[in-house]
Write an enzyme that holds these catalytic residues in place. Structure first.
Site, PDB file in Angstrom:
ATOM      1  N   ARG A 167       0.807  -1.241   0.000  1.00 54.21           N
ATOM      2  CA  ARG A 167       0.000   0.000   0.000  1.00 54.21           C
ATOM      3  C   ARG A 167       0.831   1.278   0.000  1.00 54.21           C
ATOM      4  O   ARG A 167       0.467   2.253  -0.639  1.00 54.21           O
ATOM      5  CB  ARG A 167      -0.944   0.020   1.205  1.00 54.21           C
ATOM      6  CG  ARG A 167      -2.097  -0.939   1.072  1.00 54.21           C
ATOM      7  CD  ARG A 167      -3.010  -0.825   2.281  1.00 54.21           C
ATOM      8  NE  ARG A 167      -3.977  -1.919   2.285  1.00 54.21           N
ATOM      9  CZ  ARG A 167      -4.440  -2.505   3.371  1.00 54.21           C
ATOM     10  NH1 ARG A 167      -4.035  -2.100   4.569  1.00 54.21           N
ATOM     11  NH2 ARG A 167      -5.314  -3.493   3.285  1.00 54.21           N
ATOM     12  N   ARG A 214     -11.617  -2.575  18.678  1.00 53.27           N
ATOM     13  CA  ARG A 214     -12.406  -3.739  18.237  1.00 53.27           C
ATOM     14  C   ARG A 214     -13.617  -3.912  19.157  1.00 53.27           C
ATOM     15  O   ARG A 214     -13.472  -3.867  20.380  1.00 53.27           O
ATOM     16  CB  ARG A 214     -11.526  -4.993  18.296  1.00 53.27           C
ATOM     17  CG  ARG A 214     -12.180  -6.215  17.679  1.00 53.27           C
ATOM     18  CD  ARG A 214     -12.132  -6.223  16.169  1.00 53.27           C
ATOM     19  NE  ARG A 214     -10.796  -6.438  15.657  1.00 53.27           N
ATOM     20  CZ  ARG A 214     -10.467  -6.300  14.365  1.00 53.27           C
ATOM     21  NH1 ARG A 214     -11.373  -5.943  13.471  1.00 53.27           N
ATOM     22  NH2 ARG A 214      -9.232  -6.501  13.969  1.00 53.27           N
ATOM     23  N   HIS A 238     -18.056  -1.686  10.226  1.00 51.53           N
ATOM     24  CA  HIS A 238     -17.205  -0.798  11.029  1.00 51.53           C
ATOM     25  C   HIS A 238     -17.910   0.552  11.180  1.00 51.53           C
ATOM     26  O   HIS A 238     -18.495   1.065  10.216  1.00 51.53           O
ATOM     27  CB  HIS A 238     -15.877  -0.530  10.309  1.00 51.53           C
ATOM     28  CG  HIS A 238     -14.922  -1.690  10.307  1.00 51.53           C
ATOM     29  ND1 HIS A 238     -15.141  -2.875  10.966  1.00 51.53           N
ATOM     30  CD2 HIS A 238     -13.692  -1.808   9.709  1.00 51.53           C
ATOM     31  CE1 HIS A 238     -14.090  -3.680  10.774  1.00 51.53           C
ATOM     32  NE2 HIS A 238     -13.213  -3.062  10.011  1.00 51.53           N
ATOM     33  N   CYS A 257      -9.757  -1.344   5.349  1.00 50.67           N
ATOM     34  CA  CYS A 257     -11.214  -1.143   5.421  1.00 50.67           C
ATOM     35  C   CYS A 257     -11.617   0.163   6.110  1.00 50.67           C
ATOM     36  O   CYS A 257     -12.483   0.896   5.628  1.00 50.67           O
ATOM     37  CB  CYS A 257     -11.855  -2.327   6.146  1.00 50.67           C
ATOM     38  SG  CYS A 257     -10.886  -2.939   7.535  1.00 50.67           S
ATOM     39  N   GLY A 298     -13.303  -8.188  10.403  1.00 48.30           N
ATOM     40  CA  GLY A 298     -12.078  -7.601   9.848  1.00 48.30           C
ATOM     41  C   GLY A 298     -10.849  -8.411  10.215  1.00 48.30           C
ATOM     42  O   GLY A 298      -9.790  -8.262   9.595  1.00 48.30           O
TER      43      GLY A 298
HETATM   44  P1  NAP Z   1      -9.375 -15.360   6.693  1.00 47.79           P
HETATM   45  O1  NAP Z   1     -10.850 -15.460   6.857  1.00 47.79           O
HETATM   46  O2  NAP Z   1      -8.516 -15.841   7.791  1.00 47.79           O
HETATM   47  O3  NAP Z   1      -8.945 -16.073   5.324  1.00 47.79           O
HETATM   48  C1  NAP Z   1      -7.632 -16.205   4.925  1.00 47.79           C
HETATM   49  C2  NAP Z   1      -7.563 -16.763   3.536  1.00 47.79           C
HETATM   50  O4  NAP Z   1      -6.201 -16.791   3.089  1.00 47.79           O
HETATM   51  C3  NAP Z   1      -8.074 -18.198   3.424  1.00 47.79           C
HETATM   52  O5  NAP Z   1      -8.654 -18.386   2.165  1.00 47.79           O
HETATM   53  C4  NAP Z   1      -6.775 -18.977   3.558  1.00 47.79           C
HETATM   54  O6  NAP Z   1      -6.847 -20.273   2.966  1.00 47.79           O
HETATM   55  C5  NAP Z   1      -5.856 -18.114   2.729  1.00 47.79           C
HETATM   56  N1  NAP Z   1      -4.452 -18.394   3.021  1.00 47.79           N
HETATM   57  C6  NAP Z   1      -3.853 -18.401   4.225  1.00 47.79           C
HETATM   58  N2  NAP Z   1      -2.546 -18.744   4.092  1.00 47.79           N
HETATM   59  C7  NAP Z   1      -2.325 -18.945   2.782  1.00 47.79           C
HETATM   60  C8  NAP Z   1      -1.207 -19.333   2.011  1.00 47.79           C
HETATM   61  N3  NAP Z   1      -0.036 -19.557   2.573  1.00 47.79           N
HETATM   62  N4  NAP Z   1      -1.349 -19.452   0.677  1.00 47.79           N
HETATM   63  C9  NAP Z   1      -2.540 -19.216   0.077  1.00 47.79           C
HETATM   64  N5  NAP Z   1      -3.650 -18.858   0.764  1.00 47.79           N
HETATM   65  C10 NAP Z   1      -3.546 -18.723   2.088  1.00 47.79           C
HETATM   66  O7  NAP Z   1      -8.944 -13.836   6.471  1.00 47.79           O
HETATM   67  P2  NAP Z   1      -9.725 -12.649   5.733  1.00 47.79           P
HETATM   68  O8  NAP Z   1     -10.454 -11.858   6.739  1.00 47.79           O
HETATM   69  O9  NAP Z   1     -10.438 -13.164   4.551  1.00 47.79           O
HETATM   70  O10 NAP Z   1      -8.512 -11.742   5.290  1.00 47.79           O
HETATM   71  C11 NAP Z   1      -7.523 -12.188   4.402  1.00 47.79           C
HETATM   72  C12 NAP Z   1      -6.528 -11.048   4.188  1.00 47.79           C
HETATM   73  O11 NAP Z   1      -7.173  -9.989   3.508  1.00 47.79           O
HETATM   74  C13 NAP Z   1      -6.010 -10.424   5.479  1.00 47.79           C
HETATM   75  O12 NAP Z   1      -4.911 -11.138   5.964  1.00 47.79           O
HETATM   76  C14 NAP Z   1      -5.701  -9.026   5.075  1.00 47.79           C
HETATM   77  O13 NAP Z   1      -4.381  -8.923   4.576  1.00 47.79           O
HETATM   78  C15 NAP Z   1      -6.686  -8.766   3.974  1.00 47.79           C
HETATM   79  N6  NAP Z   1      -7.818  -7.978   4.464  1.00 47.79           N
HETATM   80  C16 NAP Z   1      -7.954  -6.749   4.014  1.00 47.79           C
HETATM   81  C17 NAP Z   1      -8.967  -5.964   4.456  1.00 47.79           C
HETATM   82  C18 NAP Z   1      -9.064  -4.560   4.017  1.00 47.79           C
HETATM   83  O14 NAP Z   1      -9.215  -3.734   4.835  1.00 47.79           O
HETATM   84  N7  NAP Z   1      -9.010  -4.231   2.782  1.00 47.79           N
HETATM   85  C19 NAP Z   1      -9.885  -6.429   5.375  1.00 47.79           C
HETATM   86  C20 NAP Z   1      -9.746  -7.714   5.833  1.00 47.79           C
HETATM   87  C21 NAP Z   1      -8.692  -8.479   5.367  1.00 47.79           C
HETATM   88  P3  NAP Z   1      -7.117 -21.601   3.857  1.00 47.79           P
HETATM   89  O15 NAP Z   1      -8.602 -21.819   3.841  1.00 47.79           O
HETATM   90  O16 NAP Z   1      -6.394 -22.655   3.074  1.00 47.79           O
HETATM   91  O17 NAP Z   1      -6.558 -21.372   5.201  1.00 47.79           O
HETATM   92  C1  3JM Z   2      -6.629  -6.539   7.712  1.00 49.73           C
HETATM   93  O1  3JM Z   2      -0.535 -10.204   6.862  1.00 49.73           O
HETATM   94  C2  3JM Z   2      -1.432 -10.488   7.629  1.00 49.73           C
HETATM   95  O2  3JM Z   2      -1.321 -11.330   8.519  1.00 49.73           O
HETATM   96  C3  3JM Z   2      -2.762  -9.777   7.474  1.00 49.73           C
HETATM   97  C4  3JM Z   2      -2.984  -8.697   8.461  1.00 49.73           C
HETATM   98  C5  3JM Z   2      -4.258  -7.934   8.145  1.00 49.73           C
HETATM   99  C6  3JM Z   2      -4.266  -6.810   7.320  1.00 49.73           C
HETATM  100  C7  3JM Z   2      -3.028  -6.396   6.609  1.00 49.73           C
HETATM  101  O3  3JM Z   2      -2.163  -5.756   7.226  1.00 49.73           O
HETATM  102  O4  3JM Z   2      -2.932  -6.704   5.417  1.00 49.73           O
HETATM  103  C8  3JM Z   2      -5.457  -8.361   8.723  1.00 49.73           C
HETATM  104  C9  3JM Z   2      -6.628  -7.668   8.497  1.00 49.73           C
HETATM  105  C10 3JM Z   2      -5.457  -6.100   7.121  1.00 49.73           C
HETATM  106  C11 3JM Z   2      -5.482  -4.877   6.287  1.00 49.73           C
HETATM  107  O5  3JM Z   2      -6.352  -4.767   5.435  1.00 49.73           O
HETATM  108  O6  3JM Z   2      -4.677  -3.986   6.477  1.00 49.73           O
END
Ligand code: NAP
Ligand code: 3JM
Length: 349
Positions: free
Chosen positions: A103, A245, A252, A132, A163
């Site tokens: 980012r 949180r 949110h 988010c 989140g």
């Molecule tokens: P989550 O519910 O824990 O889901 C994580 C996803 O990533 C699952 O599909 C998991 O697959 C996959 N994964 C984990 N380790 C992996 C690997 N080594 N290789 C490939 N896939 C892998 O988390 P989430 O809330 O969806 O969030 C996922 C990510 O999105 C966060 O870590 C963050 O960086 C980002 N995010 C961004 C925002 C935003 O504000 N824009 C908000 C929330 C999250 P499995 O089912 O195989 O474990």
């Molecule tokens: C929202 O790298 C990680 O473990 C994911 C941490 C995470 C993030 C991030 O920093 O990418 C969890 C939930 C975010 C985000 O959107 O910033």
């Protein structure tokens, strides 16, 4: 040129809280897809996910997964993006990355289409989707900046557990049940998965999201501060954030104090502006107890704004309450919206 039949789209993190919403959003928007590739870690490889009524088998994400992919939506954490986004770009894909990995990279546009869509022209393969909490705030603040100028922003957030991923949703539900049943429980996920200490989230409020930085702010707070300046092209904007949180599953909320540049602005000026602002729904009528709340925003793409008040001491100061579905505008919808913008601007091959 826009492809007639559609694109090959990959979703990385397809089994996660955000990935699932991405798949549903692509379907709802009738995004032009010829082929969809759903990727996760080895843990979920082989799982079947429905897309447009058909079962798609989830595969383990590897560099080779991106052969032939046009657009890759990443939401599997920062380390997965750092390892695989360059591999996807190498193979000709445009990456829209939902993590904090790229980012603040000056080479990477950080985009909220209502605010800075034209930054997409500068992309070199990777486009970052902001945090988010940042997204919903800048959608509401950009029209105000444009019309009246913006000097200062102080925000406190009230963030939902979704989140922090699917495991945090489970944790809130299990703790709530255990407490209501008088049973013991052990916090394992929040505030930060993998950290030493974990705290109760049910019937509580935790003033920590993501890890603490040396300056005393958390990384989530620093994301809001730095990303807001970058997206709004205002490196000198004064921004402070406190991120908390709450035991809310989705949606949110933010209490935001702003100071505008221009003198003599009224609450009705802000109402008029935000009523017509792209992506904003104004819900502000104290006489009828109308204001945004997370429970009403779930499943909606817009940013909801209410409780607009003029500060009692600072002539240029205003208070706003901003609410949105963190998994939609905060993540999945903003990413798909970026993909739609790329097509509209002729930036996808
Ligand atoms: P989550 O519910 O824990 O889901 C994580 C996803 O990533 C699952 O599909 C998991 O697959 C996959 N994964 C984990 N380790 C992996 C690997 N080594 N290789 C490939 N896939 C892998 O988390 P989430 O809330 O969806 O969030 C996922 C990510 O999105 C966060 O870590 C963050 O960086 C980002 N995010 C961004 C925002 C935003 O504000 N824009 C908000 C929330 C999250 P499995 O089912 O195989 O474990
Ligand atoms: C929202 O790298 C990680 O473990 C994911 C941490 C995470 C993030 C991030 O920093 O990418 C969890 C939930 C975010 C985000 O959107 O910033």
């Amino acid at each position: 040129m826009e492809k007639l039949k559609g694109y090959h789209v990959a979703v990385v993190g397809a089994t996660g809280a955000v990935g699932q919403q991405m798949i549903q959003t692509l379907e709802k928007r009738q995004f032009p897809i010829e082929k969809i590739t759903l990727l996760s870690s080895a843990r979920s490889a082989g799982k079947k996910v429905l897309f447009r009524g058909e079962e798609v088998t989830v595969q383990e994400a590897t560099p080779e997964s991106f052969e032939g992919v046009d657009i890759a939506l990443f939401s599997a954490g920062g380390s997965v993006s750092k390892a695989l986004a360059p591999e996807a770009v190498k193979r000709g894909a445009i990456v829209i990355d939902n993590t904090s990995a790229f980012r603040m990279d000056p080479e990477v546009p950080l985009v909220v289409p209502e605010v800075n869509e034209s930054d997409l022209h500068e992309h070199k393969g990777i486009i970052a989707n902001p945090n988010c909490s940042t997204i919903q705030m800048v959608v509401a603040l950009e029209p105000i900046r444009k019309a009246f100028g913006l000097k200062k922003v102080i925000v406190s957030t009230y963030q939902a557990v979704s989140g922090a991923g699917a495991v945090a949703i489970d944790e809130l539900k299990e703790q709530t049940k255990a407490i209501l049943n008088g049973e013991p429980f052990e916090p394992k996920v929040l505030p930060v998965k993998g950290d030493e200490k974990h705290y109760q989230i049910a019937f509580n409020a935790i003033p920590q999201i993501d890890k603490f930085q040396d300056n005393g702010f958390t990384f989530e707070e620093m994301k809001m501060i730095n990303e807001t300046k970058k997206i709004m092209h205002m490196p000198d904007l004064k921004v402070a954030a406190t991120c908390v949180r709450l035991p809310v599953v989705t949606g949110h909320s933010e209490s935001v104090y702003i100071e505008v540049e221009q003198e003599g602005i009224s609450v009705s000026d802000l109402h008029q502006l935000l009523r017509d602002a792209p992506g904003v729904v104004l819900q502000d009528n104290p006489a009828e107890q109308i204001y945004p709340m997370p429970a009403d925003c779930v499943g909606k793409n817009e940013v909801f704004v209410g409780r607009i008040r003029k500060d009692l001491d600072e002539e240029k100061g205003f208070h706003l309450w901003i609410v949105s579905d963190n998994l939609l505008k905060g993540a999945a919808w903003n990413s798909v919206q970026i993909a739609e913008s790329l097509i509209k601007l002729g930036l996808v091959k």
